[in-house]
Design an enzyme around this catalytic site. Structure first.
Site, PDB file in Angstrom:
ATOM      1  N   HIS A 225       0.814  -1.226   0.000  1.00 34.80           N
ATOM      2  CA  HIS A 225       0.000   0.000   0.000  1.00 34.80           C
ATOM      3  C   HIS A 225       0.844   1.272   0.000  1.00 34.80           C
ATOM      4  CE1 HIS A 225      -3.889   2.115   1.060  1.00 34.80           C
ATOM      5  NE2 HIS A 225      -4.335   1.106   0.329  1.00 34.80           N
TER       6      HIS A 225
ATOM      7  N   HIS B  46      -6.994  -2.658 -10.788  1.00 30.87           N
ATOM      8  CA  HIS B  46      -7.346  -2.188  -9.449  1.00 30.87           C
ATOM      9  C   HIS B  46      -8.814  -1.792  -9.446  1.00 30.87           C
ATOM     10  CE1 HIS B  46      -7.315   1.155  -6.324  1.00 30.87           C
ATOM     11  NE2 HIS B  46      -6.720   0.177  -5.660  1.00 30.87           N
TER      12      HIS B  46
END
Length: 383
Positions: free
Chosen positions: A187, A287
Protein backbone atom coordinates in the site's frame (compact mmCIF):
# COMPACT_ATOMS: atom_id res chain seq x y z
CA UNK A 1 -27.69 11.40 -35.63
CA UNK A 2 -28.05 11.08 -31.84
CA UNK A 3 -26.66 13.81 -29.61
CA UNK A 4 -25.60 13.99 -25.98
CA UNK A 5 -28.40 15.99 -24.39
CA UNK A 6 -27.92 15.79 -20.62
CA UNK A 7 -25.87 14.39 -17.78
CA UNK A 8 -26.15 13.97 -14.01
CA UNK A 9 -23.64 13.22 -11.29
CA UNK A 10 -24.52 11.32 -8.10
CA UNK A 11 -22.34 11.05 -5.03
CA UNK A 12 -23.41 7.80 -3.41
CA UNK A 13 -22.25 5.88 -0.36
CA UNK A 14 -19.88 4.51 0.60
CA UNK A 15 -17.49 6.74 -1.42
CA UNK A 16 -18.43 6.63 -5.11
CA UNK A 17 -19.40 9.10 -7.83
CA UNK A 18 -21.70 7.92 -10.63
CA UNK A 19 -22.14 9.69 -13.97
CA UNK A 20 -25.31 9.32 -16.06
CA UNK A 21 -25.21 10.53 -19.68
CA UNK A 22 -28.40 10.71 -21.76
CA UNK A 23 -28.74 10.97 -25.54
CA UNK A 24 -31.43 12.40 -27.84
CA UNK A 25 -32.61 8.91 -28.80
CA UNK A 26 -33.29 7.96 -25.19
CA UNK A 27 -30.21 5.90 -24.39
CA UNK A 28 -28.50 6.19 -21.02
CA UNK A 29 -24.83 5.44 -20.34
CA UNK A 30 -23.21 5.10 -16.93
CA UNK A 31 -19.66 5.77 -15.74
CA UNK A 32 -17.84 5.93 -12.42
CA UNK A 33 -15.46 8.94 -12.34
CA UNK A 34 -14.02 9.27 -8.87
CA UNK A 35 -10.87 9.64 -6.85
CA UNK A 36 -11.63 8.17 -3.47
CA UNK A 37 -11.65 11.10 -1.05
CA UNK A 38 -11.63 13.70 -3.82
CA UNK A 39 -15.11 13.25 -5.28
CA UNK A 40 -15.87 16.98 -5.28
CA UNK A 41 -12.73 17.73 -7.28
CA UNK A 42 -13.50 15.07 -9.88
CA UNK A 43 -17.12 16.24 -10.10
CA UNK A 44 -15.89 19.71 -11.09
CA UNK A 45 -13.57 18.23 -13.73
CA UNK A 46 -16.36 16.10 -15.20
CA UNK A 47 -18.68 19.10 -15.36
CA UNK A 48 -16.03 21.15 -17.14
CA UNK A 49 -15.35 18.42 -19.71
CA UNK A 50 -19.01 17.71 -20.33
CA UNK A 51 -19.93 21.37 -20.74
CA UNK A 52 -16.96 22.28 -22.92
CA UNK A 53 -16.56 19.20 -25.09
CA UNK A 54 -19.47 16.75 -25.05
CA UNK A 55 -22.92 18.28 -24.67
CA UNK A 56 -24.58 18.42 -28.08
CA UNK A 57 -22.06 16.03 -29.65
CA UNK A 58 -22.58 12.64 -31.26
CA UNK A 59 -21.71 10.09 -28.52
CA UNK A 60 -20.43 7.41 -30.93
CA UNK A 61 -16.83 8.50 -31.76
CA UNK A 62 -15.51 7.44 -28.35
CA UNK A 63 -11.84 7.41 -29.38
CA UNK A 64 -12.03 10.95 -30.75
CA UNK A 65 -13.82 12.20 -27.64
CA UNK A 66 -11.02 10.70 -25.55
CA UNK A 67 -8.40 12.56 -27.57
CA UNK A 68 -10.31 15.83 -27.28
CA UNK A 69 -10.65 15.48 -23.52
CA UNK A 70 -6.98 14.58 -23.11
CA UNK A 71 -5.23 16.67 -25.77
CA UNK A 72 -7.70 19.53 -25.74
CA UNK A 73 -6.07 20.90 -22.61
CA UNK A 74 -2.50 22.17 -22.41
CA UNK A 75 -2.06 20.61 -18.94
CA UNK A 76 -2.66 16.87 -18.91
CA UNK A 77 -2.63 13.78 -16.77
CA UNK A 78 -2.85 13.30 -13.04
CA UNK A 79 -5.50 11.65 -10.89
CA UNK A 80 -8.28 14.27 -11.14
CA UNK A 81 -8.31 14.84 -14.89
CA UNK A 82 -7.68 11.22 -15.84
CA UNK A 83 -10.40 10.00 -13.46
CA UNK A 84 -12.87 12.47 -14.96
CA UNK A 85 -11.95 11.25 -18.45
CA UNK A 86 -12.20 7.64 -17.23
CA UNK A 87 -15.77 7.93 -16.03
CA UNK A 88 -16.93 9.77 -19.14
CA UNK A 89 -15.18 7.19 -21.32
CA UNK A 90 -16.95 4.34 -19.49
CA UNK A 91 -20.32 6.02 -20.06
CA UNK A 92 -19.59 6.62 -23.75
CA UNK A 93 -18.64 2.97 -24.23
CA UNK A 94 -21.83 1.98 -22.40
CA UNK A 95 -23.83 4.12 -24.85
CA UNK A 96 -21.98 2.71 -27.85
CA UNK A 97 -22.57 -0.87 -26.77
CA UNK A 98 -26.25 -0.17 -26.27
CA UNK A 99 -26.45 1.37 -29.76
CA UNK A 100 -25.15 -1.89 -31.26
CA UNK A 101 -26.92 -4.18 -28.79
CA UNK A 102 -23.62 -5.75 -27.76
CA UNK A 103 -21.31 -5.79 -24.74
CA UNK A 104 -18.24 -3.58 -24.96
CA UNK A 105 -16.02 -6.68 -25.13
CA UNK A 106 -17.62 -7.58 -28.46
CA UNK A 107 -16.88 -4.11 -29.82
CA UNK A 108 -13.24 -4.54 -28.72
CA UNK A 109 -12.85 -7.70 -30.79
CA UNK A 110 -14.64 -10.33 -28.74
CA UNK A 111 -13.71 -12.05 -25.50
CA UNK A 112 -10.78 -14.43 -25.12
CA UNK A 113 -12.30 -16.02 -21.99
CA UNK A 114 -15.74 -16.86 -20.63
CA UNK A 115 -15.17 -15.90 -17.01
CA UNK A 116 -12.70 -13.96 -14.90
CA UNK A 117 -10.99 -15.02 -11.70
CA UNK A 118 -11.52 -12.61 -8.80
CA UNK A 119 -9.97 -12.14 -5.40
CA UNK A 120 -11.51 -11.15 -2.09
CA UNK A 121 -10.10 -8.78 0.52
CA UNK A 122 -9.49 -9.95 4.08
CA UNK A 123 -8.52 -7.93 7.13
CA UNK A 124 -8.67 -4.16 7.05
CA UNK A 125 -6.50 -1.07 6.92
CA UNK A 126 -4.74 -2.25 10.06
CA UNK A 127 -4.89 -5.98 9.34
CA UNK A 128 -6.15 -8.17 12.18
CA UNK A 129 -7.91 -11.52 12.59
CA UNK A 130 -6.84 -12.39 9.08
CA UNK A 131 -6.67 -16.14 9.65
CA UNK A 132 -10.36 -16.58 10.46
CA UNK A 133 -11.38 -14.09 7.75
CA UNK A 134 -9.30 -15.89 5.14
CA UNK A 135 -10.73 -19.27 6.04
CA UNK A 136 -14.27 -17.87 5.81
CA UNK A 137 -13.70 -16.47 2.32
CA UNK A 138 -12.22 -19.72 1.07
CA UNK A 139 -15.26 -21.50 2.50
CA UNK A 140 -17.40 -19.16 0.37
CA UNK A 141 -15.58 -20.40 -2.73
CA UNK A 142 -12.84 -17.81 -3.33
CA UNK A 143 -9.49 -19.23 -4.42
CA UNK A 144 -7.55 -15.96 -4.13
CA UNK A 145 -7.33 -13.39 -1.34
CA UNK A 146 -5.60 -10.07 -0.75
CA UNK A 147 -4.61 -8.39 2.48
CA UNK A 148 -2.65 -5.39 3.68
CA UNK A 149 0.83 -6.28 4.83
CA UNK A 150 1.22 -3.73 7.61
CA UNK A 151 -0.37 -0.84 9.47
CA UNK A 152 1.79 2.30 9.73
CA UNK A 153 5.40 1.42 9.01
CA UNK A 154 8.50 3.45 9.77
CA UNK A 155 11.41 4.11 7.45
CA UNK A 156 13.51 1.76 9.57
CA UNK A 157 11.32 -0.57 11.63
CA UNK A 158 12.33 -2.73 14.57
CA UNK A 159 12.44 -6.51 14.07
CA UNK A 160 9.18 -7.03 15.97
CA UNK A 161 7.22 -4.95 13.41
CA UNK A 162 8.67 -6.99 10.56
CA UNK A 163 7.95 -10.22 12.40
CA UNK A 164 4.33 -9.14 13.02
CA UNK A 165 3.82 -8.64 9.28
CA UNK A 166 5.42 -11.98 8.48
CA UNK A 167 3.31 -13.69 11.15
CA UNK A 168 0.08 -12.41 9.58
CA UNK A 169 1.00 -13.87 6.21
CA UNK A 170 2.16 -17.09 7.83
CA UNK A 171 -1.17 -17.37 9.67
CA UNK A 172 -3.19 -16.98 6.48
CA UNK A 173 -1.04 -19.46 4.56
CA UNK A 174 -1.35 -22.04 7.32
CA UNK A 175 -5.15 -21.60 7.44
CA UNK A 176 -5.86 -21.76 3.69
CA UNK A 177 -3.14 -24.11 2.48
CA UNK A 178 -1.04 -24.06 -0.69
CA UNK A 179 -3.89 -24.05 -3.24
CA UNK A 180 -5.14 -20.54 -2.38
CA UNK A 181 -3.36 -17.45 -3.70
CA UNK A 182 -2.59 -14.58 -1.31
CA UNK A 183 -1.83 -11.11 -2.60
CA UNK A 184 0.03 -8.90 -0.11
CA UNK A 185 -0.47 -5.15 -0.44
CA UNK A 186 2.31 -2.95 0.90
CA UNK A 187 0.00 0.00 0.00
CA UNK A 188 2.96 2.33 -0.40
CA UNK A 189 3.33 2.30 3.40
CA UNK A 190 6.75 0.67 3.33
CA UNK A 191 9.75 2.84 2.51
CA UNK A 192 12.35 1.40 0.15
CA UNK A 193 14.67 0.99 3.12
CA UNK A 194 12.36 -1.72 4.50
CA UNK A 195 10.66 -3.03 1.35
CA UNK A 196 13.62 -5.24 0.45
CA UNK A 197 13.72 -6.84 3.89
CA UNK A 198 9.97 -7.36 4.17
CA UNK A 199 9.54 -8.78 0.65
CA UNK A 200 12.40 -11.21 1.23
CA UNK A 201 10.93 -12.37 4.54
CA UNK A 202 7.58 -13.14 2.88
CA UNK A 203 9.07 -15.43 0.23
CA UNK A 204 8.64 -18.68 2.22
CA UNK A 205 4.86 -18.17 2.22
CA UNK A 206 4.59 -17.85 -1.57
CA UNK A 207 2.51 -14.69 -2.02
CA UNK A 208 0.68 -14.36 -5.33
CA UNK A 209 2.35 -10.94 -5.55
CA UNK A 210 3.53 -8.06 -3.40
CA UNK A 211 1.63 -4.95 -4.38
CA UNK A 212 2.96 -1.40 -4.43
CA UNK A 213 6.14 -2.29 -2.51
CA UNK A 214 7.08 1.38 -2.81
CA UNK A 215 5.19 4.50 -3.78
CA UNK A 216 5.07 5.08 -7.55
CA UNK A 217 7.32 8.13 -7.22
CA UNK A 218 10.03 5.70 -6.08
CA UNK A 219 9.62 3.12 -8.86
CA UNK A 220 13.34 3.43 -9.57
CA UNK A 221 13.84 1.32 -6.43
CA UNK A 222 11.93 -1.65 -7.88
CA UNK A 223 14.95 -3.37 -9.50
CA UNK A 224 16.74 -3.45 -6.15
CA UNK A 225 13.63 -4.80 -4.40
CA UNK A 226 13.11 -7.41 -7.12
CA UNK A 227 16.67 -8.61 -6.59
CA UNK A 228 15.76 -9.53 -2.99
CA UNK A 229 12.65 -11.62 -3.68
CA UNK A 230 11.31 -14.30 -5.97
CA UNK A 231 7.73 -13.09 -5.41
CA UNK A 232 6.06 -11.37 -8.40
CA UNK A 233 5.84 -7.58 -8.05
CA UNK A 234 2.61 -5.72 -8.79
CA UNK A 235 1.95 -1.99 -8.97
CA UNK A 236 0.13 0.69 -10.92
CA UNK A 237 -3.05 1.78 -9.12
CA UNK A 238 -1.63 5.31 -8.75
CA UNK A 239 -0.49 5.61 -12.35
CA UNK A 240 -2.80 7.27 -14.83
CA UNK A 241 -1.75 6.81 -18.46
CA UNK A 242 0.28 4.67 -20.85
CA UNK A 243 3.04 7.27 -20.53
CA UNK A 244 3.20 6.65 -16.77
CA UNK A 245 3.45 2.90 -17.39
CA UNK A 246 6.03 3.11 -20.18
CA UNK A 247 9.15 3.54 -17.99
CA UNK A 248 7.81 0.96 -15.54
CA UNK A 249 7.53 -1.65 -18.29
CA UNK A 250 10.92 -0.71 -19.68
CA UNK A 251 12.49 -1.49 -16.29
CA UNK A 252 11.57 -5.15 -16.78
CA UNK A 253 11.04 -5.91 -13.08
CA UNK A 254 7.26 -5.65 -12.68
CA UNK A 255 5.22 -8.80 -13.22
CA UNK A 256 1.66 -7.50 -12.78
CA UNK A 257 0.30 -4.04 -13.60
CA UNK A 258 -2.80 -2.72 -11.85
CA UNK A 259 -4.26 0.27 -13.70
CA UNK A 260 -7.62 1.45 -12.37
CA UNK A 261 -10.45 1.76 -14.91
CA UNK A 262 -11.81 4.77 -12.99
CA UNK A 263 -8.45 6.52 -12.70
CA UNK A 264 -6.34 5.62 -15.74
CA UNK A 265 -8.41 7.06 -18.56
CA UNK A 266 -11.16 4.45 -18.67
CA UNK A 267 -11.68 1.58 -21.09
CA UNK A 268 -9.97 3.33 -24.00
CA UNK A 269 -6.71 3.94 -22.17
CA UNK A 270 -6.49 0.80 -20.03
CA UNK A 271 -6.92 -1.43 -23.09
CA UNK A 272 -3.86 0.30 -24.56
CA UNK A 273 -1.91 -0.07 -21.31
CA UNK A 274 -2.81 -3.77 -21.17
CA UNK A 275 -1.61 -4.31 -24.74
CA UNK A 276 1.67 -2.56 -23.94
CA UNK A 277 2.12 -4.83 -20.93
CA UNK A 278 1.49 -7.97 -22.98
CA UNK A 279 4.42 -7.04 -25.21
CA UNK A 280 6.62 -7.11 -22.09
CA UNK A 281 5.12 -10.42 -20.80
CA UNK A 282 3.48 -8.56 -17.90
CA UNK A 283 0.10 -9.59 -16.53
CA UNK A 284 -2.94 -7.33 -16.00
CA UNK A 285 -4.89 -7.21 -12.72
CA UNK A 286 -7.03 -4.06 -12.73
CA UNK A 287 -7.35 -2.19 -9.45
CA UNK A 288 -11.01 -1.86 -8.42
CA UNK A 289 -11.97 -1.23 -4.78
CA UNK A 290 -14.94 0.72 -6.21
CA UNK A 291 -18.53 0.33 -7.33
CA UNK A 292 -20.46 -1.78 -9.84
CA UNK A 293 -19.89 0.47 -12.86
CA UNK A 294 -16.12 0.43 -12.44
CA UNK A 295 -16.17 -3.34 -11.94
CA UNK A 296 -18.27 -3.86 -15.08
CA UNK A 297 -15.82 -1.72 -17.06
CA UNK A 298 -12.91 -3.77 -15.71
CA UNK A 299 -14.53 -7.04 -16.74
CA UNK A 300 -15.15 -5.78 -20.28
CA UNK A 301 -11.41 -5.09 -20.64
CA UNK A 302 -10.39 -8.29 -18.83
CA UNK A 303 -12.52 -10.21 -21.27
CA UNK A 304 -10.49 -9.16 -24.31
CA UNK A 305 -6.96 -9.11 -22.80
CA UNK A 306 -5.10 -12.41 -22.91
CA UNK A 307 -2.73 -11.22 -20.18
CA UNK A 308 -5.55 -10.46 -17.70
CA UNK A 309 -4.65 -12.46 -14.58
CA UNK A 310 -7.20 -11.69 -11.88
CA UNK A 311 -9.72 -9.00 -10.99
CA UNK A 312 -10.05 -7.05 -7.77
CA UNK A 313 -13.61 -6.43 -6.58
CA UNK A 314 -14.90 -4.71 -3.47
CA UNK A 315 -17.88 -6.76 -2.29
CA UNK A 316 -17.64 -6.72 1.50
CA UNK A 317 -14.41 -4.71 1.57
CA UNK A 318 -13.78 -2.78 4.78
CA UNK A 319 -14.49 0.58 3.07
CA UNK A 320 -18.05 -0.39 2.10
CA UNK A 321 -20.06 0.77 5.09
CA UNK A 322 -23.76 1.44 4.52
CA UNK A 323 -23.81 0.46 0.84
CA UNK A 324 -22.14 -2.21 -1.25
CA UNK A 325 -21.54 -3.13 -4.88
CA UNK A 326 -24.75 -5.06 -5.50
CA UNK A 327 -27.05 -2.47 -3.92
CA UNK A 328 -27.14 -0.28 -7.03
CA UNK A 329 -27.86 -3.04 -9.56
CA UNK A 330 -31.30 -3.88 -10.92
CA UNK A 331 -30.03 -7.46 -11.34
CA UNK A 332 -27.33 -8.28 -8.75
CA UNK A 333 -26.94 -11.76 -10.26
CA UNK A 334 -24.73 -10.26 -13.00
CA UNK A 335 -21.90 -10.44 -10.43
CA UNK A 336 -22.62 -13.95 -9.20
CA UNK A 337 -19.26 -15.24 -7.96
CA UNK A 338 -18.79 -18.99 -8.27
CA UNK A 339 -15.71 -21.09 -7.50
CA UNK A 340 -13.58 -17.94 -7.44
CA UNK A 341 -14.76 -16.66 -10.83
CA UNK A 342 -17.37 -14.29 -12.23
CA UNK A 343 -18.90 -14.59 -15.69
CA UNK A 344 -18.24 -11.75 -18.10
CA UNK A 345 -21.29 -9.45 -18.28
CA UNK A 346 -22.89 -10.12 -21.65
CA UNK A 347 -25.63 -7.49 -21.73
CA UNK A 348 -25.30 -4.48 -24.04
CA UNK A 349 -22.76 -1.81 -23.16
CA UNK A 350 -21.11 -2.42 -19.80
CA UNK A 351 -23.50 -5.33 -19.29
CA UNK A 352 -25.19 -4.05 -16.14
CA UNK A 353 -28.41 -2.19 -15.40
CA UNK A 354 -28.24 0.48 -12.72
CA UNK A 355 -31.24 0.79 -10.40
CA UNK A 356 -31.82 4.50 -10.83
CA UNK A 357 -34.35 4.65 -8.01
CA UNK A 358 -31.75 3.41 -5.52
CA UNK A 359 -29.16 5.85 -6.88
CA UNK A 360 -31.59 8.77 -6.55
CA UNK A 361 -32.60 7.72 -3.04
CA UNK A 362 -29.06 7.37 -1.71
CA UNK A 363 -27.36 10.23 -3.55
CA UNK A 364 -26.17 13.18 -1.51
CA UNK A 365 -23.07 14.90 -0.21
CA UNK A 366 -20.92 11.87 0.63
CA UNK A 367 -17.97 13.30 2.50
CA UNK A 368 -15.55 10.34 2.57
CA UNK A 369 -11.85 10.98 3.11
CA UNK A 370 -9.15 8.51 3.96
CA UNK A 371 -7.79 8.75 7.50
CA UNK A 372 -4.64 10.71 8.25
CA UNK A 373 -2.29 8.46 10.18
CA UNK A 374 0.67 9.59 12.26
CA UNK A 375 3.80 7.93 13.54
CA UNK A 376 4.65 7.88 17.22
CA UNK A 377 6.65 11.10 16.82
CA UNK A 378 3.64 12.94 15.35
CA UNK A 379 4.81 12.96 11.73
CA UNK A 380 2.32 11.97 9.01
CA UNK A 381 2.40 8.30 8.00
CA UNK A 382 1.48 6.80 4.65
CA UNK A 383 -2.04 5.42 4.68
Amino acid sequence: MPRITDYDLYEVPPRWLFLRIETSDGRVGWGEPVVEGRAHSVRAAVEELMESSLLGEDPHPVADHWQVMYRGGFYRGGPILMSAIAGIDQALWDLRGKAFGAPVSELLGGPVREKMRVYQWVGGDRPADVGDAAAAKVEQGFSALKMNATPEFGRIEHPAAVEAAVDRIRTVRERVGPEVDIGVDFHGRVAKSMAKRLAERLDPYDPMFVEEPVLPEHNEALPDIAAHTSTPIATGERMYSRWDFKPLLEQGVVDVIQPDLSHAGGITEVKKIADMAEAYDVALAPHCPLGPIALAACLQVDGVCHNALIQEQSLGIHYNEGSDVLDYLADPAVFDYHEGFVDLPDGPGLGIEIDEAVVEARAGDVDWHNPVWRHDDGSVAEW
